[in-house]
Write a protein that holds these residues in place. Structure first.
Motif, PDB file in Angstrom:
ATOM      1  N   PRO A 121      43.279  43.214  37.258  1.00  0.00           N
ATOM      2  CA  PRO A 121      41.859  43.174  37.637  1.00  0.00           C
ATOM      3  C   PRO A 121      40.976  43.378  36.405  1.00  0.00           C
ATOM      4  O   PRO A 121      41.258  44.236  35.571  1.00  0.00           O
ATOM      5  CB  PRO A 121      41.715  44.332  38.628  1.00  0.00           C
ATOM      6  N   ILE A 122      39.937  42.564  36.292  1.00  0.00           N
ATOM      7  CA  ILE A 122      39.022  42.608  35.154  1.00  0.00           C
ATOM      8  C   ILE A 122      37.601  42.732  35.688  1.00  0.00           C
ATOM      9  O   ILE A 122      37.108  41.818  36.345  1.00  0.00           O
ATOM     10  CB  ILE A 122      39.149  41.330  34.277  1.00  0.00           C
ATOM     11  N   GLY A 123      36.965  43.852  35.421  1.00  0.00           N
ATOM     12  CA  GLY A 123      35.584  44.054  35.854  1.00  0.00           C
ATOM     13  C   GLY A 123      34.614  43.455  34.853  1.00  0.00           C
ATOM     14  O   GLY A 123      34.654  43.794  33.672  1.00  0.00           O
ATOM     15  N   ILE A 144      34.833  41.715  40.185  1.00  0.00           N
ATOM     16  CA  ILE A 144      36.231  41.770  39.750  1.00  0.00           C
ATOM     17  C   ILE A 144      36.839  40.375  39.751  1.00  0.00           C
ATOM     18  O   ILE A 144      36.805  39.661  40.747  1.00  0.00           O
ATOM     19  CB  ILE A 144      37.071  42.703  40.651  1.00  0.00           C
ATOM     20  N   TYR A 145      37.399  40.022  38.584  1.00  0.00           N
ATOM     21  CA  TYR A 145      38.129  38.767  38.395  1.00  0.00           C
ATOM     22  C   TYR A 145      39.584  39.145  38.131  1.00  0.00           C
ATOM     23  O   TYR A 145      39.890  40.312  37.908  1.00  0.00           O
ATOM     24  CB  TYR A 145      37.549  37.987  37.203  1.00  0.00           C
ATOM     25  N   TYR A 146      40.472  38.163  38.129  1.00  0.00           N
ATOM     26  CA  TYR A 146      41.889  38.454  37.932  1.00  0.00           C
ATOM     27  C   TYR A 146      42.502  37.501  36.926  1.00  0.00           C
ATOM     28  O   TYR A 146      42.196  36.310  36.914  1.00  0.00           O
ATOM     29  CB  TYR A 146      42.646  38.368  39.269  1.00  0.00           C
ATOM     30  N   GLY A 147      43.385  38.054  36.086  1.00  0.00           N
ATOM     31  CA  GLY A 147      44.099  37.263  35.098  1.00  0.00           C
ATOM     32  C   GLY A 147      45.541  37.715  35.019  1.00  0.00           C
ATOM     33  O   GLY A 147      45.882  38.810  35.473  1.00  0.00           O
ATOM     34  N   CYS A 148      46.383  36.879  34.416  1.00  0.00           N
ATOM     35  CA  CYS A 148      47.818  37.182  34.401  1.00  0.00           C
ATOM     36  C   CYS A 148      48.286  37.867  33.127  1.00  0.00           C
ATOM     37  O   CYS A 148      49.394  38.383  33.080  1.00  0.00           O
ATOM     38  CB  CYS A 148      48.629  35.916  34.660  1.00  0.00           C
ATOM     39  N   CYS A 149      47.463  37.866  32.073  1.00  0.00           N
ATOM     40  CA  CYS A 149      47.909  38.440  30.803  1.00  0.00           C
ATOM     41  C   CYS A 149      46.696  38.907  29.992  1.00  0.00           C
ATOM     42  O   CYS A 149      45.555  38.677  30.381  1.00  0.00           O
ATOM     43  CB  CYS A 149      48.703  37.402  30.007  1.00  0.00           C
ATOM     44  N   ASN A 158      42.123  36.826  46.299  1.00  0.00           N
ATOM     45  CA  ASN A 158      41.683  36.710  44.916  1.00  0.00           C
ATOM     46  C   ASN A 158      42.630  37.408  43.947  1.00  0.00           C
ATOM     47  O   ASN A 158      42.887  36.912  42.857  1.00  0.00           O
ATOM     48  CB  ASN A 158      40.285  37.316  44.754  1.00  0.00           C
ATOM     49  N   ASP A 159      43.143  38.574  44.361  1.00  0.00           N
ATOM     50  CA  ASP A 159      43.947  39.372  43.438  1.00  0.00           C
ATOM     51  C   ASP A 159      45.346  38.805  43.184  1.00  0.00           C
ATOM     52  O   ASP A 159      46.091  39.334  42.370  1.00  0.00           O
ATOM     53  CB  ASP A 159      44.036  40.827  43.904  1.00  0.00           C
ATOM     54  N   LEU A 160      45.692  37.717  43.832  1.00  0.00           N
ATOM     55  CA  LEU A 160      46.980  37.064  43.586  1.00  0.00           C
ATOM     56  C   LEU A 160      46.798  35.753  42.817  1.00  0.00           C
ATOM     57  O   LEU A 160      47.737  34.977  42.667  1.00  0.00           O
ATOM     58  CB  LEU A 160      47.707  36.786  44.910  1.00  0.00           C
ATOM     59  N   THR A 169      39.365  53.618  38.466  1.00  0.00           N
ATOM     60  CA  THR A 169      40.009  54.062  39.712  1.00  0.00           C
ATOM     61  C   THR A 169      39.891  52.984  40.781  1.00  0.00           C
ATOM     62  O   THR A 169      40.862  52.683  41.489  1.00  0.00           O
ATOM     63  CB  THR A 169      39.366  55.375  40.216  1.00  0.00           C
ATOM     64  N   GLU A 170      38.701  52.384  40.895  1.00  0.00           N
ATOM     65  CA  GLU A 170      38.505  51.314  41.880  1.00  0.00           C
ATOM     66  C   GLU A 170      39.379  50.106  41.541  1.00  0.00           C
ATOM     67  O   GLU A 170      39.984  49.503  42.419  1.00  0.00           O
ATOM     68  CB  GLU A 170      37.038  50.889  41.928  1.00  0.00           C
ATOM     69  N   VAL A 171      39.450  49.775  40.257  1.00  0.00           N
ATOM     70  CA  VAL A 171      40.272  48.646  39.806  1.00  0.00           C
ATOM     71  C   VAL A 171      41.736  48.913  40.142  1.00  0.00           C
ATOM     72  O   VAL A 171      42.437  48.059  40.682  1.00  0.00           O
ATOM     73  CB  VAL A 171      40.079  48.407  38.288  1.00  0.00           C
ATOM     74  N   ASN A 172      42.206  50.142  39.871  1.00  0.00           N
ATOM     75  CA  ASN A 172      43.599  50.496  40.158  1.00  0.00           C
ATOM     76  C   ASN A 172      43.879  50.439  41.656  1.00  0.00           C
ATOM     77  O   ASN A 172      44.948  50.000  42.076  1.00  0.00           O
ATOM     78  CB  ASN A 172      43.930  51.889  39.631  1.00  0.00           C
TER      79      ASN A 172
END
Length: 121
Positions: free
Chosen positions: A48-50, A55-60, A31-33, A7-10
């Protein structure tokens, strides 16, 4: 350990989608972009990747796996101090029109880079 719920990630992802983007070279970008595997500003919300309460971010999906499995993908080096920087906590700056980003330990180290003429704003 701090656990991040889906839920937090969403929620983070939704707030990113609502944001308007008009960043210039030298600007801090959210960060989220940023795809933290490709070290690139993507101009849209990333996945978003916990990992370990951060939280880190990736494109695929490949980036999701990489960020989960490789600590090196979650770390960067501050261009001014040479210190290791956790990408989830970094001050991220757009470096060029191709979307390349740099990760600074703090806004203060970024300002040192500006003063030293190592970044064009």
């Amino acid at each position: 350990k701090v656990q991040i719920t889906q839920t937090e990630v969403n929620s983070v992802a939704e707030s990113a989608v609502k944001a308007e983007h008009n960043y210039r070279i030298g600007d801090q970008v959210p960060n989220d972009l940023v795809c933290m595997v490709n070290d690139a500003y993507m101009a849209k919300a990333q996945i978003p990747i916990g990992v370990n309460g951060k939280i880190y971010y990736g494109c695929c999906n490949m980036c999701v796996e990489t960020l989960n499995e490789k600590k090196t993908a979650r770390m960067a080096v501050d261009p001014i101090t040479g210190e290791a920087v956790d990408k989830s906590e970094a001050f991220i700056v757009l470096l060029n029109k191709n979307g390349t980003v740099a990760y600074y330990k703090s806004e203060a180290t970024y300002k040192r880079a500006l003063e030293a003429g190592k970044v064009k704003s």
